[in-house]
Each structure stands twice: as structure tokens, then as C-alpha cells.
Write an enzyme that holds these catalytic residues in place. Structure first.
Site, PDB file in Angstrom:
ATOM      1  N   ARG A  62       0.856  -1.202   0.000  1.00 42.35           N
ATOM      2  CA  ARG A  62       0.000   0.000   0.000  1.00 42.35           C
ATOM      3  C   ARG A  62       0.886   1.244   0.000  1.00 42.35           C
ATOM      4  O   ARG A  62       1.406   1.658   1.042  1.00 42.35           O
ATOM      5  CB  ARG A  62      -0.910  -0.035   1.240  1.00 42.35           C
ATOM      6  CG  ARG A  62      -1.786   1.184   1.396  1.00 42.35           C
ATOM      7  CD  ARG A  62      -2.873   1.304   0.356  1.00 42.35           C
ATOM      8  NE  ARG A  62      -3.914   0.301   0.510  1.00 42.35           N
ATOM      9  CZ  ARG A  62      -4.719  -0.067  -0.495  1.00 42.35           C
ATOM     10  NH1 ARG A  62      -4.620   0.493  -1.695  1.00 42.35           N
ATOM     11  NH2 ARG A  62      -5.651  -0.982  -0.291  1.00 42.35           N
TER      12      ARG A  62
ATOM     13  N   ARG B  28       0.945  -6.751  -9.919  1.00 43.73           N
ATOM     14  CA  ARG B  28       1.431  -6.182  -8.653  1.00 43.73           C
ATOM     15  C   ARG B  28       1.653  -7.229  -7.561  1.00 43.73           C
ATOM     16  O   ARG B  28       2.258  -6.924  -6.534  1.00 43.73           O
ATOM     17  CB  ARG B  28       0.519  -5.050  -8.167  1.00 43.73           C
ATOM     18  CG  ARG B  28      -0.899  -5.450  -7.829  1.00 43.73           C
ATOM     19  CD  ARG B  28      -1.694  -4.233  -7.351  1.00 43.73           C
ATOM     20  NE  ARG B  28      -3.093  -4.573  -7.094  1.00 43.73           N
ATOM     21  CZ  ARG B  28      -3.920  -3.831  -6.410  1.00 43.73           C
ATOM     22  NH1 ARG B  28      -3.510  -2.682  -5.894  1.00 43.73           N
ATOM     23  NH2 ARG B  28      -5.175  -4.204  -6.237  1.00 43.73           N
TER      24      ARG B  28
ATOM     25  N   HIS C  70       0.268   3.518 -10.561  1.00 47.57           N
ATOM     26  CA  HIS C  70      -0.675   3.998  -9.535  1.00 47.57           C
ATOM     27  C   HIS C  70       0.092   4.753  -8.435  1.00 47.57           C
ATOM     28  O   HIS C  70       0.109   4.340  -7.265  1.00 47.57           O
ATOM     29  CB  HIS C  70      -1.392   2.761  -8.969  1.00 47.57           C
ATOM     30  CG  HIS C  70      -2.625   3.019  -8.181  1.00 47.57           C
ATOM     31  ND1 HIS C  70      -2.658   3.862  -7.100  1.00 47.57           N
ATOM     32  CD2 HIS C  70      -3.873   2.519  -8.310  1.00 47.57           C
ATOM     33  CE1 HIS C  70      -3.877   3.867  -6.595  1.00 47.57           C
ATOM     34  NE2 HIS C  70      -4.638   3.058  -7.310  1.00 47.57           N
TER      35      HIS C  70
ATOM     36  N   ASP D  12     -12.240  10.288  -7.230  1.00 52.64           N
ATOM     37  CA  ASP D  12     -11.795   9.082  -7.944  1.00 52.64           C
ATOM     38  C   ASP D  12     -12.211   9.274  -9.406  1.00 52.64           C
ATOM     39  O   ASP D  12     -13.375   9.046  -9.760  1.00 52.64           O
ATOM     40  CB  ASP D  12     -12.448   7.844  -7.312  1.00 52.64           C
ATOM     41  CG  ASP D  12     -11.738   6.555  -7.720  1.00 52.64           C
ATOM     42  OD1 ASP D  12     -10.950   6.591  -8.687  1.00 52.64           O
ATOM     43  OD2 ASP D  12     -11.991   5.515  -7.083  1.00 52.64           O
TER      44      ASP D  12
ATOM     45  N   GLU E  80      -2.124   8.999 -11.366  1.00 54.88           N
ATOM     46  CA  GLU E  80      -1.709   7.754 -12.012  1.00 54.88           C
ATOM     47  C   GLU E  80      -1.659   7.929 -13.528  1.00 54.88           C
ATOM     48  O   GLU E  80      -2.682   8.198 -14.149  1.00 54.88           O
ATOM     49  CB  GLU E  80      -2.712   6.656 -11.644  1.00 54.88           C
ATOM     50  CG  GLU E  80      -2.963   6.583 -10.142  1.00 54.88           C
ATOM     51  CD  GLU E  80      -4.195   5.766  -9.794  1.00 54.88           C
ATOM     52  OE1 GLU E  80      -4.501   4.790 -10.499  1.00 54.88           O
ATOM     53  OE2 GLU E  80      -4.869   6.113  -8.799  1.00 54.88           O
TER      54      GLU E  80
HETATM   55  O1  TA6 Z   1      -7.048   4.323  -8.837  1.00 51.85           O
HETATM   56  C1  TA6 Z   1      -8.051   4.554  -7.915  1.00 51.85           C
HETATM   57  C2  TA6 Z   1      -8.539   3.223  -7.389  1.00 51.85           C
HETATM   58  O2  TA6 Z   1      -8.990   2.413  -8.444  1.00 51.85           O
HETATM   59  C3  TA6 Z   1      -9.597   3.504  -6.339  1.00 51.85           C
HETATM   60  O3  TA6 Z   1     -10.909   3.254  -6.759  1.00 51.85           O
HETATM   61  C4  TA6 Z   1      -9.131   2.759  -5.148  1.00 51.85           C
HETATM   62  O4  TA6 Z   1      -9.953   2.019  -4.405  1.00 51.85           O
HETATM   63  C5  TA6 Z   1      -7.759   2.389  -5.426  1.00 51.85           C
HETATM   64  O5  TA6 Z   1      -7.468   2.518  -6.754  1.00 51.85           O
HETATM   65  C6  TA6 Z   1      -6.940   1.454  -4.622  1.00 51.85           C
HETATM   66  O6  TA6 Z   1      -7.186   0.158  -5.053  1.00 51.85           O
HETATM   67  P1  TA6 Z   1      -6.602  -1.100  -4.315  1.00 51.85           P
HETATM   68  O7  TA6 Z   1      -7.037  -2.273  -5.143  1.00 51.85           O
HETATM   69  O8  TA6 Z   1      -5.120  -0.945  -4.296  1.00 51.85           O
HETATM   70  O9  TA6 Z   1      -7.174  -1.096  -2.923  1.00 51.85           O
END
Ligand code: TA6
Length: 277
Positions: A59, A83, A153, A196, A253
């Protein structure tokens, strides 16, 4: 200096140190989770609660969403499988005392072919220096074309989310994924609620302005970008995230997302390059 290191549980990463910066890149996901400049700037946000565990996405840093951005394809995990897969470290080379190139590769394997039938090669190349450059190169090794959506991301550290403005996306069309509506960006972006959004027609620089500091993001091979901050409620529900963490980061991103999907023909490649300075 480039060193292979491991956490106590065996989770492996490469540490790069040169005159300009220190960086740490996990073999899982070719995931850069630290990039600190020698002037003290710590560019990438990393959650205090982040897991460094096989099979769990880190994260923070720059997760690589591939071969899908988002969770629109039920056969694949959200944001794809790259990932959480182990990449091969191809090696590192010092361009000069302040810049190091580091390369990783993922190829199709029995696990990937079970959920995505194609033969591929995904190369991730970093240049660690006073700027951070990331290249995501997809090669189709199959005899039929495939479609990808993808994103770098990137989680960026900010002094406090209320101080942040994003410039460069003015007048761009975007999909608000919270309402599922198409909108047009009016003025700069600031944060006072969950955001978002998937922006299209992004062929220019994006600037993250935080008080007097600025980060400049330039992407090639991409015409879409996602801007995300979970704000209070979603942050409290998210895995590996402290409930106040939304104040500390913003995600911008560089992507090939939604209508900016790419078809990669048999034997051909597509590269997405990002420079952060
Ligand atoms: O890029 C934004 C997003 O798609 C959000 O909707 C959000 O929940 C996030 O990425 C994080 O995703 P993850 O799967 O890493 O929890």
C-alpha cells in the site's frame, strides 16, 4: 550501489543508492516503495500499515496495475495480477554517479495463463536519479493480439491534503467513478471530499502543487490519468491504511485506462513512460 535485501519474512527488494537518491524496489510487482532524494525530499507515500507479504499488494509507492486498471474484468483481480507476481531482476547499471538504471521482467507463467490466456513479456525499467523515470513495456509474445489497460498507480506524499492543487487537467473530460458520470474539469483540482476520476486527452504535463513545492509529471504513451484520494470514509474502510492516512497522500496515475485502452498486436510492444521531477 545496488543491493539485494530482504525483510525478516524473506520478502525481497533491491536498494539503489547514488549521489542523488535512494530507492527501494520490491521484486514482487517491480514495485518501487521508496524514492528519497538526497536533498531530503521523500517523494512516494508508503502506508505505515503496508504489508510486505507475498501475494499482498504493497500500500503506497507505485503499484503497477497490469494488464488491467480497475476491476472491470471479472476473470482478473482488481488492478490486474502484475502487482502481486514475482518479477525477475534483470540487473542494474550506473549511467553516472547520480543515475542508476534498474530493470525487471515478468513473463507469462502457469498462474497468469490460468486467468489471462496470453503469452507476454512485461519489462519495467527505472532510472533513479534527481528525477525518477519509470518505463512499463508490454510485449505481445503470442500469435494473437491482446488488449491492455494499465496504470502507474503513484502515491505521492503531501504536506496535508488541504494544501494540494493539481494543475494541467483543466478542461479535460473525466469519468467520475463515484457517480459513473462523464464530466468536464473546471479549473484546478483540490480536495475536500473523495475524488476518484479517470481523465482523458491528457497529453501534457500534470503538476502536483503542495504549498510552495511542485512535482512535475510527464508521461509518454499515455493519454489518460487517474486522480484519487479516498477521503475520510473510504480511508477508514481500506486495507493497510491508517484512518487519517488520506491527509498524507494523493494518487496521480499515468495510465492507459477506459477509452485509452491499447491493443498490442502479436509480436509488437507498447511502452508507457513516466518522468517525475
Ligand atoms: O485508482 C483509484 C482506485 O482504483 C480507487 O478506486 C481505489 O480504491 C484504489 O485505486 C486502490 O485500489 P486497491 O485495489 O489498491 O485497494
Amino acid at each position: 550501489m545496488v543491493t539485494l535485501k530482504k525483510f525478516d519474512n524473506g520478502f525481497a527488494y533491491i536498494e539503489i543508492q547514488n549521489l542523488n537518491a535512494v530507492a527501494k524496489i520490491a521484486l514482487q510487482g517491480a514495485h518501487i516503495f521508496e524514492y528519497k532524494r538526497s536533498n531530503g525530499e521523500d517523494i512516494l507515500w508508503l502506508s505505515d500499515k503496508s504489508d510486505f507479504e507475498e501475494g499482498k499488494a504493497i500500500r503506497g509507492g507505485v503499484p503497477i496495475c497490469w494488464p488491467r486498471f480497475g476491476s472491470f474484468d471479472s476473470a482478473l483481480p482488481p488492478h490486474g495480477f502484475a502487482r502481486t507476481m514475482l518479477f525477475t531482476f534483470l540487473g542494474a547499471k550506473e549511467i553516472d554517479e547520480g543515475r542508476t538504471v534498474v530493470s525487471f521482467k515478468l513473463q507469462d507463467n502457469p498462474q497468469s495463463r490460468e486467468i489471462w490466456e496470453y503469452k507476454f513479456e512485461l519489462e519495467v525499467n527505472f532510472i533513479i536519479g534527481d528525477t525518477l523515470e519509470i518505463e512499463l513495456k508490454t510485449t505481445n509474445k503470442d500469435d494473437k493480439e491482446f488488449m491492455i489497460t494499465q496504470a502507474l498507480h503513484s502515491y505521492f506524499n503531501v504536506s496535508e491534503i488541504n494544501n494540494v492543487k493539481i494543475l494541467g487537467l483543466e478542461d479535460k473530460p473525466y469519468l467520475d467513478t463515484l457517480t459513473n458520470k462523464e464530466e468536464l474539469q473546471k479549473g484546478e483540482i483540490f480536495f475536500d471530499k473523495e475524488v476518484d476520476r479517470v481523465y482523458q486527452d491528457v497529453k501534457n504535463e500534470i503538476v502536483l502543487a503542495d504549498n510552495l513545492k511542485e512535482l512535475h509529471l510527464n508521461a509518454v504513451g499515455s493519454s489518460s490519468a487517474i486522480v484519487w484520494n479516498p477521503w475520510i470514509d473510504k480511508c477508514a474502510r481500506m486495507s493497510a491504511m491508517d484512518k487519517e492516512a488520506y491527509r498524507e497522500f494523493v494518487c496521480i496515475e499515468s495510465a492507459n485506462a477506459q477509452e485509452d485502452f491499447r491493443i498490442v498486436c502479436a509480436g509488437e510492444s507498447h511502452a508507457l513512460n513516466l518522468t517525475i521531477e
